[in-house]
Design a protein around this motif. Structure first.
Motif, PDB file in Angstrom:
ATOM      1  N   ALA A   1     -10.448 -18.836 -26.814  1.00 11.67           N
ATOM      2  CA  ALA A   1      -9.459 -17.826 -27.179  1.00 11.67           C
ATOM      3  C   ALA A   1      -8.452 -17.798 -26.046  1.00 11.67           C
ATOM      4  O   ALA A   1      -8.744 -18.225 -24.930  1.00 11.67           O
ATOM      5  CB  ALA A   1     -10.102 -16.455 -27.367  1.00 11.67           C
ATOM      6  N   LEU A   2      -7.242 -17.326 -26.342  1.00  5.65           N
ATOM      7  CA  LEU A   2      -6.246 -17.251 -25.287  1.00  5.65           C
ATOM      8  C   LEU A   2      -5.653 -15.861 -25.196  1.00  5.65           C
ATOM      9  O   LEU A   2      -5.581 -15.120 -26.176  1.00  5.65           O
ATOM     10  CB  LEU A   2      -5.134 -18.287 -25.476  1.00  5.65           C
ATOM     11  CG  LEU A   2      -4.196 -18.158 -26.654  1.00  5.65           C
ATOM     12  CD1 LEU A   2      -2.801 -18.626 -26.281  1.00  5.65           C
ATOM     13  CD2 LEU A   2      -4.693 -18.993 -27.830  1.00  5.65           C
ATOM     14  N   GLN A   3      -5.276 -15.505 -23.983  1.00 13.53           N
ATOM     15  CA  GLN A   3      -4.587 -14.263 -23.658  1.00 13.53           C
ATOM     16  C   GLN A   3      -3.623 -14.564 -22.519  1.00 13.53           C
ATOM     17  O   GLN A   3      -3.339 -15.728 -22.234  1.00 13.53           O
ATOM     18  CB  GLN A   3      -5.584 -13.183 -23.230  1.00 13.53           C
ATOM     19  CG  GLN A   3      -6.443 -12.618 -24.339  1.00 13.53           C
ATOM     20  CD  GLN A   3      -7.331 -11.496 -23.827  1.00 13.53           C
ATOM     21  OE1 GLN A   3      -8.532 -11.517 -24.053  1.00 13.53           O
ATOM     22  NE2 GLN A   3      -6.757 -10.530 -23.128  1.00 13.53           N
TER      23      GLN A   3
ATOM     24  N   GLY B   1      -1.840 -13.859 -28.718  1.00 15.79           N
ATOM     25  CA  GLY B   1      -2.499 -14.416 -27.553  1.00 15.79           C
ATOM     26  C   GLY B   1      -1.995 -13.821 -26.261  1.00 15.79           C
ATOM     27  O   GLY B   1      -1.856 -14.531 -25.259  1.00 15.79           O
ATOM     28  N   ARG B   2      -1.775 -12.515 -26.261  1.00 18.74           N
ATOM     29  CA  ARG B   2      -1.243 -11.863 -25.065  1.00 18.74           C
ATOM     30  C   ARG B   2      -2.199 -10.777 -24.553  1.00 18.74           C
ATOM     31  O   ARG B   2      -2.718 -10.864 -23.465  1.00 18.74           O
ATOM     32  CB  ARG B   2       0.132 -11.272 -25.409  1.00 18.74           C
ATOM     33  CG  ARG B   2       0.795 -10.458 -24.329  1.00 18.74           C
ATOM     34  CD  ARG B   2       1.402 -11.156 -23.153  1.00 18.74           C
ATOM     35  NE  ARG B   2       1.981 -12.438 -23.273  1.00 18.74           N
ATOM     36  CZ  ARG B   2       2.593 -13.053 -22.265  1.00 18.74           C
ATOM     37  NH1 ARG B   2       2.718 -12.448 -21.095  1.00 18.74           N
ATOM     38  NH2 ARG B   2       3.077 -14.267 -22.401  1.00 18.74           N
TER      39      ARG B   2
ATOM     40  N   HIS C   1     -13.764 -11.444 -25.711  1.00 15.46           N
ATOM     41  CA  HIS C   1     -14.171 -12.720 -26.312  1.00 15.46           C
ATOM     42  C   HIS C   1     -15.601 -13.094 -25.914  1.00 15.46           C
ATOM     43  O   HIS C   1     -16.126 -14.091 -26.412  1.00 15.46           O
ATOM     44  CB  HIS C   1     -13.194 -13.823 -25.870  1.00 15.46           C
ATOM     45  CG  HIS C   1     -13.470 -15.174 -26.446  1.00 15.46           C
ATOM     46  ND1 HIS C   1     -13.474 -15.418 -27.795  1.00 15.46           N
ATOM     47  CD2 HIS C   1     -13.750 -16.364 -25.839  1.00 15.46           C
ATOM     48  CE1 HIS C   1     -13.741 -16.704 -28.011  1.00 15.46           C
ATOM     49  NE2 HIS C   1     -13.913 -17.292 -26.846  1.00 15.46           N
TER      50      HIS C   1
ATOM     51  N   LEU D   1      -2.566 -18.481 -33.495  1.00 15.74           N
ATOM     52  CA  LEU D   1      -1.196 -18.481 -32.964  1.00 15.74           C
ATOM     53  C   LEU D   1      -0.378 -19.610 -33.575  1.00 15.74           C
ATOM     54  O   LEU D   1       0.783 -19.414 -33.956  1.00 15.74           O
ATOM     55  CB  LEU D   1      -1.235 -18.602 -31.443  1.00 15.74           C
ATOM     56  CG  LEU D   1       0.115 -18.711 -30.726  1.00 15.74           C
ATOM     57  CD1 LEU D   1       1.079 -17.605 -31.131  1.00 15.74           C
ATOM     58  CD2 LEU D   1      -0.081 -18.714 -29.217  1.00 15.74           C
TER      59      LEU D   1
ATOM     60  N   LEU E   1      -2.089 -22.214 -24.489  1.00 15.85           N
ATOM     61  CA  LEU E   1      -2.364 -22.579 -25.882  1.00 15.85           C
ATOM     62  C   LEU E   1      -2.840 -24.029 -25.967  1.00 15.85           C
ATOM     63  O   LEU E   1      -3.817 -24.336 -26.668  1.00 15.85           O
ATOM     64  CB  LEU E   1      -1.111 -22.368 -26.727  1.00 15.85           C
ATOM     65  CG  LEU E   1      -1.137 -22.905 -28.156  1.00 15.85           C
ATOM     66  CD1 LEU E   1      -2.237 -22.244 -28.980  1.00 15.85           C
ATOM     67  CD2 LEU E   1       0.235 -22.684 -28.827  1.00 15.85           C
TER      68      LEU E   1
ATOM     69  N   PRO F   1      -6.661 -20.235 -30.836  1.00 14.97           N
ATOM     70  CA  PRO F   1      -5.400 -20.996 -30.788  1.00 14.97           C
ATOM     71  C   PRO F   1      -4.854 -21.319 -32.164  1.00 14.97           C
ATOM     72  O   PRO F   1      -3.628 -21.326 -32.368  1.00 14.97           O
ATOM     73  CB  PRO F   1      -5.774 -22.255 -30.006  1.00 14.97           C
ATOM     74  CG  PRO F   1      -7.263 -22.335 -30.073  1.00 14.97           C
ATOM     75  CD  PRO F   1      -7.750 -20.930 -30.139  1.00 14.97           C
TER      76      PRO F   1
ATOM     77  N   PRO G   1      -7.788 -11.339 -27.266  1.00 11.44           N
ATOM     78  CA  PRO G   1      -8.190 -12.740 -27.376  1.00 11.44           C
ATOM     79  C   PRO G   1      -7.860 -13.287 -28.756  1.00 11.44           C
ATOM     80  O   PRO G   1      -8.183 -12.682 -29.778  1.00 11.44           O
ATOM     81  CB  PRO G   1      -9.705 -12.689 -27.134  1.00 11.44           C
ATOM     82  CG  PRO G   1     -10.108 -11.278 -27.431  1.00 11.44           C
ATOM     83  CD  PRO G   1      -8.934 -10.431 -27.075  1.00 11.44           C
ATOM     84  N   THR G   2      -7.192 -14.432 -28.766  1.00 13.92           N
ATOM     85  CA  THR G   2      -6.662 -15.005 -30.001  1.00 13.92           C
ATOM     86  C   THR G   2      -7.102 -16.452 -30.132  1.00 13.92           C
ATOM     87  O   THR G   2      -6.880 -17.247 -29.209  1.00 13.92           O
ATOM     88  CB  THR G   2      -5.121 -14.945 -29.997  1.00 13.92           C
ATOM     89  OG1 THR G   2      -4.700 -13.588 -29.864  1.00 13.92           O
ATOM     90  CG2 THR G   2      -4.541 -15.543 -31.269  1.00 13.92           C
TER      91      THR G   2
END
Length: 380
Positions: A298-300, A52-53, A337, A62, A284, A59, A56-57
């Motif tokens: 998604a998170l980054q 998630g850096r 994303h 992670l 997150l 949650p 795009p991930t």
């Protein structure tokens, strides 16, 4: 995923050639992508798909990675156990690993700290150490009076980083922390990928173990692109954390949650949540809130990482550091994303939203950008 022999992955980058040995290529393909770094010290970047850096991930990806690492930690670590997350890249992962470990060990005594490149007014600097290959090499661990008794009693240390290439950073961090906390008896090192073959463990100041989702060995042959790279003179400067900033920067005895306006979303709405540098764990949590409402999050993160476009890095938006360090910050793959909305989880307003709106307008995107101001503790 480039593969030229069983158990081997080869990647040609503008800065040199990276070869991973003793790995399952399909496992690498699931968890890793690659990019070149504009860094004369190290010209490659192994880009995690679950961190998630930079990518795009979801949650849940992670959280699953964090739980898998927590499950690997020895079950007999003497308590209290001190967890330390490595800035800036691993801070969200590390808090998630600590949370997963607490869930697996209810009632166990533990605390969490993280290294930082943001100065906290009034905090005591427990130790400093250097990450020699990094674009931002200087780390400091700061502590509040609230966590001092637990730190003084800690008997185990768990250091969490996103990647272990040689293990040198684990050694530097452990030496600094053990010098400050000499009662530490054991150390566990957790990372998403480990290319050291455990060679660094003999140099650790206490008996130590290594734990990762992927382990193998790494061969890097620098090319002309790495030799020519230069780091910006501001890359290693410290900024200043706000008074209402996250308490994880000076130590936690229990997981924290931000004081912020609620984030609501429509079903199936695609939302990208951005952490800001070290402030990653709340991103997150926001992404999980969005998923619970039926959104597609998604998170980054906004990051100092100086990567080159190409391979895993398909685009880059550049902005100033909100913490006042003068360092240049980036968001990679901002539209990967396909978000309708971008939420920046920030401790401080520093023009992040305006900078990203400008980049999106030039890219022809109509994604909406908003800043979720996050405050902690009793500070206003």
């Amino acid at each position: 995923m480039p593969e030229d022999a069983p158990g081997r992955v080869k990647v040609d980058l503008p800065t040199g050639t990276l070869v991973l040995h003793d790995v399952a290529p399909e496992r690498v393909a699931n968890l890793c992508q690659f990019a070149a770094r504009a860094n004369p010290k190290r010209g490659f970047l192994i880009v995690s798909t679950v961190l998630g850096r930079h990518l795009p991930t979801p949650p849940q990806a992670l959280r699953a990675a964090a739980d898998a690492l927590a499950a690997q930690l020895p079950g007999d670590l003497p308590e209290p156990v001190l967890f330390c997350g490595m800035a800036e890249t691993a801070t969200g992962l590390a808090q998630a690993v600590w949370a997963a470990w607490r869930a697996r060990h209810p009632g166990a005594e533990s605390a969490y700290v993280q290294s930082s490149r943001q100065t906290v007014t009034g905090a005591r600097i427990l130790c400093r150490f250097e990450e020699d290959h990094s674009h931002a090499a200087s780390h400091m661990v700061q502590v509040s009076t609230e966590v001092e008794p637990m730190l003084a009693a800690a008997h185990s240390l768990v250091i969490v980083d996103d990647e272990c290439s040689t293990g040198a950073t684990f050694v530097e961090a452990a030496e600094a922390l053990v010098a400050a906390l000499p009662q530490i008896e054991r150390v566990a090192c957790a990372s998403l990928t480990d290319w050291s073959a455990g060679a660094f463990l003999a140099r650790m100041p206490r008996p130590a173990s290594a734990h990762s989702l992927i382990a193998g060995t790494l061969e890097w042959t620098p090319g002309a692109g790495q030799v020519a790279a230069k780091l910006a003179p501001t890359a290693n400067r410290h900024g200043t954390a706000p008074a209402s900033g996250m308490r994880s920067r000076t130590g936690l005895l229990a997981p924290e949650a931000a004081i912020r306006a609620p984030i609501t979303t429509a079903p199936a709405e695609r939302v990208l949540v951005l952490g800001d540098g070290e402030h990653a764990y709340e991103a997150l949590c926001i992404a999980e809130d969005i998923a619970a409402q039926g959104g597609v999050p998604a998170l980054q993160s906004i990051t100092r990482t100086p990567a080159l476009l190409g391979h895993a890095m398909r685009s880059v938006a550049t902005l100033a550091d909100a913490y006042g360090s003068g360092a240049t910050c980036h968001v990679y793959n901002l539209l990967a994303h396909d978000p309708a909305r971008i939420v920046i989880a920030a401790e401080i307003e520093g023009g992040q939203a305006e900078a990203l709106r400008g980049w999106l307008a030039e890219a022809g995107s109509d994604a909406v950008v908003e800043l979720a101001l996050c405050r902690y503790g009793e500070a206003p």
